[in-house]
Enzyme design. Structure first.
Site, PDB file in Angstrom:
ATOM      1  N   TYR A   1      12.413 -17.991  47.795  1.00  0.00           N
ATOM      2  CA  TYR A   1      12.883 -18.975  48.212  1.00  0.00           C
ATOM      3  C   TYR A   1      12.186 -19.497  50.239  1.00  0.00           C
ATOM      4  O   TYR A   1      12.118 -17.929  50.333  1.00  0.00           O
ATOM      5  CB  TYR A   1      14.398 -18.856  49.455  1.00  0.00           C
TER       6      TYR A   1
ATOM      7  N   ASP B   1       5.708 -14.344  53.605  1.00  0.00           N
ATOM      8  CA  ASP B   1       7.505 -14.421  53.916  1.00  0.00           C
ATOM      9  C   ASP B   1       7.827 -13.726  54.448  1.00  0.00           C
ATOM     10  O   ASP B   1       8.173 -13.255  53.766  1.00  0.00           O
ATOM     11  CB  ASP B   1       7.449 -16.242  52.974  1.00  0.00           C
TER      12      ASP B   1
ATOM     13  N   LYS C   1      14.248 -15.397  61.536  1.00  0.00           N
ATOM     14  CA  LYS C   1      15.888 -14.936  62.093  1.00  0.00           C
ATOM     15  C   LYS C   1      15.979 -13.791  63.266  1.00  0.00           C
ATOM     16  O   LYS C   1      15.936 -13.927  64.369  1.00  0.00           O
ATOM     17  CB  LYS C   1      15.589 -14.034  60.748  1.00  0.00           C
TER      18      LYS C   1
HETATM   19  C1  LIG Z   1      12.348 -15.616  52.977  1.00  0.00           C
HETATM   20  C2  LIG Z   1      12.748 -16.211  53.665  1.00  0.00           C
HETATM   21  N1  LIG Z   1      11.806 -17.982  54.120  1.00  0.00           N
HETATM   22  C3  LIG Z   1      12.330 -19.268  54.560  1.00  0.00           C
HETATM   23  C4  LIG Z   1      14.225 -18.804  55.417  1.00  0.00           C
HETATM   24  C5  LIG Z   1      14.039 -20.286  55.569  1.00  0.00           C
HETATM   25  O1  LIG Z   1      14.629 -20.182  56.898  1.00  0.00           O
HETATM   26  P1  LIG Z   1      16.224 -20.610  57.303  1.00  0.00           P
HETATM   27  O2  LIG Z   1      16.658 -21.266  57.331  1.00  0.00           O
HETATM   28  O3  LIG Z   1      15.264 -20.678  59.601  1.00  0.00           O
HETATM   29  O4  LIG Z   1      14.987 -22.087  57.563  1.00  0.00           O
HETATM   30  C6  LIG Z   1      14.483 -18.234  54.504  1.00  0.00           C
HETATM   31  C7  LIG Z   1      15.787 -18.319  55.266  1.00  0.00           C
HETATM   32  O5  LIG Z   1      16.452 -17.562  54.484  1.00  0.00           O
HETATM   33  C8  LIG Z   1      14.148 -16.718  53.572  1.00  0.00           C
HETATM   34  O6  LIG Z   1      14.987 -15.769  53.259  1.00  0.00           O
END
Ligand SMILES: Cc1ncc(COP(=O)(O)O)c(C=O)c1O
Length: 427
Positions: free
Chosen positions: A144, A239, A267
């Site tokens: 994700y 990511d 985060k």
């Molecule tokens: C690995 C990863 N990338 C991107 C995101 C997206 O971040 P946001 O919810 O701050 O848009 C998340 C959110 O949980 C994530 O876990």
């Protein structure tokens, strides 16, 4: 457990907010119960509207690595709010933040702040396309990367939890540029390069996946991704929105000893406030506006309030390396405790963990990728969740998420959690 006030609030919320929540997994739909409405957090504990106390393993979905209400973070925020909330002009704190990130994560030579993980990944992919002049990206099933169009194809997290891993509303013309490969499967990546190699702008990966539950990439797999992207002139994008400053001070890339071209953060770098960032090689980052042609901007990007909480958090992590040792020890203890309970209860389940990220999968096979994760019995997880919740243990309300341990969790919290887990697995 009395949840009367939360129930009433949820009914009210559903009248005005889709599903009563501002982000889907919070609705507890897959668990089949009403979510508690939370009011207060202190250390490892959170409290709901009805006064119930929980040991929190959601940690705001990762950011609260120091626990709730860390004094240094709160003081930094209070100080900042007394001085200024925002300008939309450059501030010294942004320079400090950028310097600190580049110091802690050496593959990142320059960094741009944004407001969420989604913005970070979305912008990193635009940059990869702008830099390489290629159009396609490879992502992995069950990973994700936020909710931008390019990523909601066989996505993990809430998209997987709620049964729509590929969302409606995304044009075919966008979908065709996202190629899906299997996590930890070199051949599936090689096949895509064999067919589309000349038009692949980059590979984006959660180096330790957290959004299909915790699934670490294999070292050989990461090495292979590094090699094949170099060979074809594509970018490797990590990511690390979840893993950055979580699995180690230098992120997952420090564990794998690999330098991606671009890295996305979120985060923890916001200390609990809405923040994201993306960074990488200077040569690539110089393509971003205003020095380069790839456009990306943000009214609130790098705002002083978020920077103050993020900087306070990162400085504590940097100056107290024993925090990661402590998280590892608690993680190991919790994992061992759960594994013992699984053995004693004679049930089929698997535990995956990297540092302070941990998932208990209700499946009879080792979990190394999306199909393994998806083989989990989500009804079993819902029962497990409910039992734990009633014991005052607040876990992620989905099989496909990580439990996050924070520095504030005590030995007693871990012992209580292992004890509750024993009861849950036996029941
Ligand atoms: C690995 C990863 N990338 C991107 C995101 C997206 O971040 P946001 O919810 O701050 O848009 C998340 C959110 O949980 C994530 O876990």
């Amino acid at each position: 457990m009395n949840l009367d006030r939360s129930k009433a609030l949820f009914e009210e919320a559903k009248k005005y907010i889709p599903g009563g929540v501002n982000s889907p997994v919070r609705a507890f739909r897959e668990i089949g119960m009403n979510p508690p409405f939370l009011v207060r957090g202190e250390g490892s504990k959170v409290y709901d509207e009805d006064g119930n106390e929980y040991i929190d393993f959601v940690s705001s979905w990762g950011p609260m690595i120091l626990g709730h209400g860390n004094k240094a973070v709160i003081d930094a925020l209070k100080n900042q709010i007394d001085t200024a909330i925002g300008f939309g002009a450059p501030t010294a704190m942004e320079v400090e933040m950028a310097k600190l990130i580049t110091e802690l994560v050496p593959s990142v030579e320059m960094v741009r702040m944004v407001n969420s993980g989604t913005e970070a990944t979305m912008s990193a992919v635009r940059l990869a396309r702008g830099y390489t002049g290629k159009q396609k990206i490879i992502k992995f099933a069950g990973n994700y990367h936020g909710h931008a169009d390019s990523f909601l194809i066989q996505a993990g997290s809430g998209a997987l939890t709620h049964g729509y891993p590929s969302s409606p509303g995304i044009p075919e013309d966008v979908i065709k540029h996202t190629l899906i490969a299997d996590y930890n499967n070199n051949e599936s990546v090689q096949n895509l390069f064999d067919i589309h190699g000349e038009d692949i702008a980059g590979i984006i990966i959660e180096p330790v996946a957290g959004n299909m539950g915790v699934v670490p990439a294999k070292q050989e797999f990461i090495n292979f991704l590094r090699e094949i992207t170099i060979k074809y002139g594509s970018l490797l994008i990590f990511d690390e929105v979840m893993t950055g400053f979580r699995v180690a001070l230098g992120g997952a890339q420090s564990l794998y000893n690999v330098k991606p071209d671009l890295t996305c953060f979120g985060k923890i770098i916001g200390g609990g406030l809405p923040v994201g960032a993306y960074g990488g090689k200077r040569e690539i980052m110089q393509k971003i506006s205003p020095v380069g042609p790839v456009y990306q901007a943000g009214t609130l990007s790098g705002n002083p309030v978020a920077m103050s909480a993020g900087l306070a958090t990162l400085k504590i992590l940097k100056n107290n390396p024993e925090i990661y040792q402590n998280l590892e020890e608690k993680g190991k203890k919790l994992q061992k405790g759960i594994e013992n309970n699984i053995k004693n209860a004679g049930i089929k389940a698997a535990v995956n963990r990297v540092g302070s990220m941990i998932t208990l999968f209700f499946t009879d096979r080792p979990v190394q990728g999306y199909s393994d994760a998806k083989s989990s019995d989500t009804k079993q997880y819902a029962k497990y969740f409910t039992y734990m919740f009633n014991q005052g243990i607040y876990l992620p309300p989905s099989q496909f998420e990580a439990f996050f341990i924070s520095y504030a969790h005590t030995e007693d919290d871990i012992n209580k959690t292992i004890q509750a887990n024993k009861g849950a697995l036996q029941a």
